[in-house]
Design a protein around this motif. Structure first.
Motif, PDB file in Angstrom:
ATOM      1  N   GLU A 115       0.808  -1.208   0.000  1.00 40.86           N
ATOM      2  CA  GLU A 115       0.000   0.000   0.000  1.00 40.86           C
ATOM      3  C   GLU A 115       0.849   1.268   0.000  1.00 40.86           C
ATOM      4  OE1 GLU A 115      -0.663   0.137   4.842  1.00 40.86           O
ATOM      5  OE2 GLU A 115      -2.353  -0.192   3.497  1.00 40.86           O
ATOM      6  N   GLU A 116       2.182   1.144   0.204  1.00 40.34           N
ATOM      7  CA  GLU A 116       3.039   2.329   0.179  1.00 40.34           C
ATOM      8  C   GLU A 116       3.045   2.996  -1.191  1.00 40.34           C
ATOM      9  OE1 GLU A 116       3.895  -0.514   1.626  1.00 40.34           O
ATOM     10  OE2 GLU A 116       3.959   0.146   3.711  1.00 40.34           O
ATOM     11  N   PHE A 117       2.725   2.245  -2.251  1.00 40.43           N
ATOM     12  CA  PHE A 117       2.653   2.823  -3.582  1.00 40.43           C
ATOM     13  C   PHE A 117       1.468   3.777  -3.715  1.00 40.43           C
ATOM     14  CE2 PHE A 117       4.941  -1.170  -4.738  1.00 40.43           C
ATOM     15  CZ  PHE A 117       6.092  -0.579  -5.214  1.00 40.43           C
ATOM     16  N   GLU A 118       0.463   3.615  -2.862  1.00 38.14           N
ATOM     17  CA  GLU A 118      -0.760   4.393  -2.958  1.00 38.14           C
ATOM     18  C   GLU A 118      -0.696   5.616  -2.052  1.00 38.14           C
ATOM     19  OE1 GLU A 118      -4.056   1.945  -1.964  1.00 38.14           O
ATOM     20  OE2 GLU A 118      -3.423   0.258  -3.198  1.00 38.14           O
ATOM     21  N   ARG A 119      -1.318   6.690  -2.497  1.00 34.28           N
ATOM     22  CA  ARG A 119      -1.440   7.875  -1.657  1.00 34.28           C
ATOM     23  C   ARG A 119      -2.770   8.545  -1.939  1.00 34.28           C
ATOM     24  NH1 ARG A 119       2.976  10.026   0.976  1.00 34.28           N
ATOM     25  NH2 ARG A 119       1.343  11.326   1.868  1.00 34.28           N
ATOM     26  N   ALA A 120      -3.510   8.839  -0.854  1.00 36.26           N
ATOM     27  CA  ALA A 120      -4.821   9.455  -1.008  1.00 36.26           C
ATOM     28  C   ALA A 120      -4.744  10.965  -1.186  1.00 36.26           C
ATOM     29  CB  ALA A 120      -5.691   9.116   0.207  1.00 36.26           C
ATOM     30  N   TRP A 121      -3.609  11.554  -0.863  1.00 34.72           N
ATOM     31  CA  TRP A 121      -3.517  13.011  -0.867  1.00 34.72           C
ATOM     32  C   TRP A 121      -2.113  13.412  -1.296  1.00 34.72           C
ATOM     33  CZ3 TRP A 121      -6.149  17.247  -1.182  1.00 34.72           C
ATOM     34  CH2 TRP A 121      -5.685  18.456  -0.665  1.00 34.72           C
ATOM     35  N   LEU A 122      -1.969  13.930  -2.515  1.00 31.74           N
ATOM     36  CA  LEU A 122      -0.669  14.311  -3.053  1.00 31.74           C
ATOM     37  C   LEU A 122      -0.751  15.717  -3.650  1.00 31.74           C
ATOM     38  CD1 LEU A 122       0.328  10.936  -4.738  1.00 31.74           C
ATOM     39  CD2 LEU A 122       1.558  12.019  -2.859  1.00 31.74           C
ATOM     40  N   PRO A 123      -0.746  16.739  -2.808  1.00 33.07           N
ATOM     41  CA  PRO A 123      -0.817  18.110  -3.316  1.00 33.07           C
ATOM     42  C   PRO A 123       0.534  18.583  -3.847  1.00 33.07           C
ATOM     43  CG  PRO A 123      -0.644  18.135  -0.947  1.00 33.07           C
ATOM     44  CD  PRO A 123      -0.726  16.687  -1.343  1.00 33.07           C
ATOM     45  N   SER A 124       0.493  19.620  -4.648  1.00 34.05           N
ATOM     46  CA  SER A 124       1.711  20.185  -5.229  1.00 34.05           C
ATOM     47  C   SER A 124       1.480  21.662  -5.511  1.00 34.05           C
ATOM     48  CB  SER A 124       2.070  19.459  -6.530  1.00 34.05           C
ATOM     49  OG  SER A 124       3.113  20.112  -7.226  1.00 34.05           O
ATOM     50  N   ALA A 125       2.530  22.457  -5.369  1.00 34.00           N
ATOM     51  CA  ALA A 125       2.462  23.881  -5.698  1.00 34.00           C
ATOM     52  C   ALA A 125       3.833  24.332  -6.166  1.00 34.00           C
ATOM     53  CB  ALA A 125       2.005  24.709  -4.492  1.00 34.00           C
ATOM     54  N   GLY A 126       3.858  25.382  -6.996  1.00 33.22           N
ATOM     55  CA  GLY A 126       5.140  25.846  -7.475  1.00 33.22           C
ATOM     56  C   GLY A 126       5.022  27.102  -8.315  1.00 33.22           C
ATOM     57  N   LEU A 127       6.156  27.534  -8.825  1.00 30.95           N
ATOM     58  CA  LEU A 127       6.224  28.708  -9.691  1.00 30.95           C
ATOM     59  C   LEU A 127       7.323  28.508 -10.713  1.00 30.95           C
ATOM     60  CD1 LEU A 127       8.924  30.343  -8.509  1.00 30.95           C
ATOM     61  CD2 LEU A 127       7.290  30.979  -6.739  1.00 30.95           C
ATOM     62  N   GLY A 128       7.254  29.305 -11.772  1.00 28.01           N
ATOM     63  CA  GLY A 128       8.225  29.120 -12.836  1.00 28.01           C
ATOM     64  C   GLY A 128       8.497  30.386 -13.616  1.00 28.01           C
ATOM     65  N   LEU A 129       9.551  30.330 -14.415  1.00 26.93           N
ATOM     66  CA  LEU A 129       9.963  31.423 -15.282  1.00 26.93           C
ATOM     67  C   LEU A 129       9.842  30.971 -16.727  1.00 26.93           C
ATOM     68  CD1 LEU A 129      11.268  34.301 -15.271  1.00 26.93           C
ATOM     69  CD2 LEU A 129      13.494  33.147 -15.424  1.00 26.93           C
ATOM     70  N   ARG A 130       9.418  31.878 -17.605  1.00 26.75           N
ATOM     71  CA  ARG A 130       9.237  31.565 -19.025  1.00 26.75           C
ATOM     72  C   ARG A 130      10.019  32.531 -19.899  1.00 26.75           C
ATOM     73  NH1 ARG A 130       7.411  28.088 -16.533  1.00 26.75           N
ATOM     74  NH2 ARG A 130       5.394  26.996 -16.715  1.00 26.75           N
ATOM     75  N   TYR A 131      10.504  32.013 -21.052  1.00 25.65           N
ATOM     76  CA  TYR A 131      11.091  32.865 -22.074  1.00 25.65           C
ATOM     77  C   TYR A 131      10.581  32.388 -23.426  1.00 25.65           C
ATOM     78  CZ  TYR A 131      14.297  35.488 -24.987  1.00 25.65           C
ATOM     79  OH  TYR A 131      14.811  36.344 -25.929  1.00 25.65           O
TER      80      TYR A 131
END
Length: 364
Positions: free
Chosen positions: A316-332
């Protein structure tokens, strides 16, 4: 796979060279060196070739077709080489995609359970081929057929002897073994986006049910379905709101290498691709894209997802009920004509998961 590339942005003739390369009235060829930094493959070096063209110069509706060749070799002895083509023709009534590839990825995943931490250290070797054709059937709806064939094998020759023995025993205990997947399927899609390589408005979705069967050469009989929904809205001339919902589900005799992989197809950034696996996955994210000065831009993104259904292969370690993510980036933006960006993103997940990503074009 996440791609980083460096180009001579500081060159005095950069603007002139790129305007010539990306002139919309000519064929476009671009060859650039690559530097990658992937949470799984670590730092790598290679090359990327991109060729944009139109099958019929009189065709005003079809987007530019694209043929690419991507190759990378990383510092942890992982590699990937992938030729790929995406073709549009007949006033955008016909669409096709073709790809083959060969890769070796040296995985080193750390998991937490009730008895403490443990690691799985193994090499995954994969050869694949995919082909797809879709035809417009009504307004912006397309119906297509596809084929996918993938040969996957595993090796246990990295890490300490204890890690190698533990990982090999874990795979044997849970029935994880070399496998060939062969499937045919359908692709029902809708696409009202104004431009596929950098949409500023519109909606797209794709639902792809696939049958994996022994009469196709597959080692397992099962059905899996991938789906993806994206929406783009222009808040102003320099701000775009983009949203995505993607994932998949499977039932039947699903093998380990047939499971959904969290982090694949950029859902979500901030997690090691392949660390979390399961029959079912869902991931959603929202991104604000802001061009703040001439060709320079930024992106702010966040989302969450879940992966589950790993009862037959592994723990069951392969499973996750809650996997949030946040971030920022630069574009050219290296081309106003083709609207091609290079990007640098940093994403943060939970349990120490994070990633730094350089890419060609947007994440979705």
């Amino acid at each position: 796979m996440l791609i980083y590339f460096w180009i001579g942005i500081l060159s005095g003739q950069e603007e002139q060279v790129l305007d010539t390369i990306f002139n919309k009235d000519t064929k476009t060829f671009l060859a650039v060196p690559l530097i990658t930094n992937d949470p799984v493959m670590q730092t790598g070096f290679g090359g990327l070739g991109l060729f944009f063209f139109k099958i019929n110069q009189q065709d005003q509706k079809s987007p530019p077709s694209l043929v690419s060749l991507y190759g990378i070799y990383s510092t942890n002895d992982s590699y990937m080489i992938t030729p790929f083509a995406r073709i549009f023709w007949g006033e955008d009534r016909n669409r096709a995609a073709f790809g083959v590839g060969n890769l070796r990825v040296n995985n080193d995943f750390k998991y937490e359970d009730y008895d403490g931490d443990f690691r799985l250290v193994y090499t995954e070797m994969r050869t694949f081929m995919t082909a797809e054709y879709s035809k417009k059937v009504w307004r912006d709806f397309y119906l297509g057929i596809l084929y996918l064939g993938t040969q996957t094998s595993y090796a246990f020759n990295r890490g300490t002897q204890e890690e190698k023995d533990f990982t090999k025993a874990f795979f044997e205990e849970n029935g994880i073994q070399d496998n060939f997947v062969s499937s045919i399927g359908l692709n029902l899609s809708f696409d009202s986006r104004d431009y596929p390589y950098y949409p500023t408005r519109g909606l797209s979705f794709s639902i792809r049910p696939k049958l994996n069967a022994d009469w196709l050469g597959s080692d397992n009989d099962y059905v899996d379905t991938d789906y993806e929904f994206t929406y783009f809205y222009s808040l102003s001339d320099d701000k775009i709101l983009a949203a995505s919902l993607a994932g998949g589900f499977a039932f039947g005799d699903v093998p380990f290498d047939g499971y959904q992989n969290y982090g694949v197809r950029n859902s979500l950034r901030g997690y090691e691709t392949g660390k979390y696996k399961g029959r079912n996955m869902i991931a959603s994210q929202v991104e604000l894209r802001w061009r703040f000065y001439k060709k320079w831009g930024a992106a702010f993104f966040g989302g969450t997802g879940s992966i589950w259904g790993n009862e037959n292969n592994g723990e069951e370690e392969f499973e996750r009920a809650w996997l949030p993510s946040a971030g920022l980036g630069l574009r050219y933006m290296v081309s106003k004509e083709k609207r091609i960006n290079i990007r640098l993103d940093y994403a943060l997940g939970v349990d120490g998961n994070q990633g730094l990503y350089f890419g060609v074009m947007e994440a979705f």
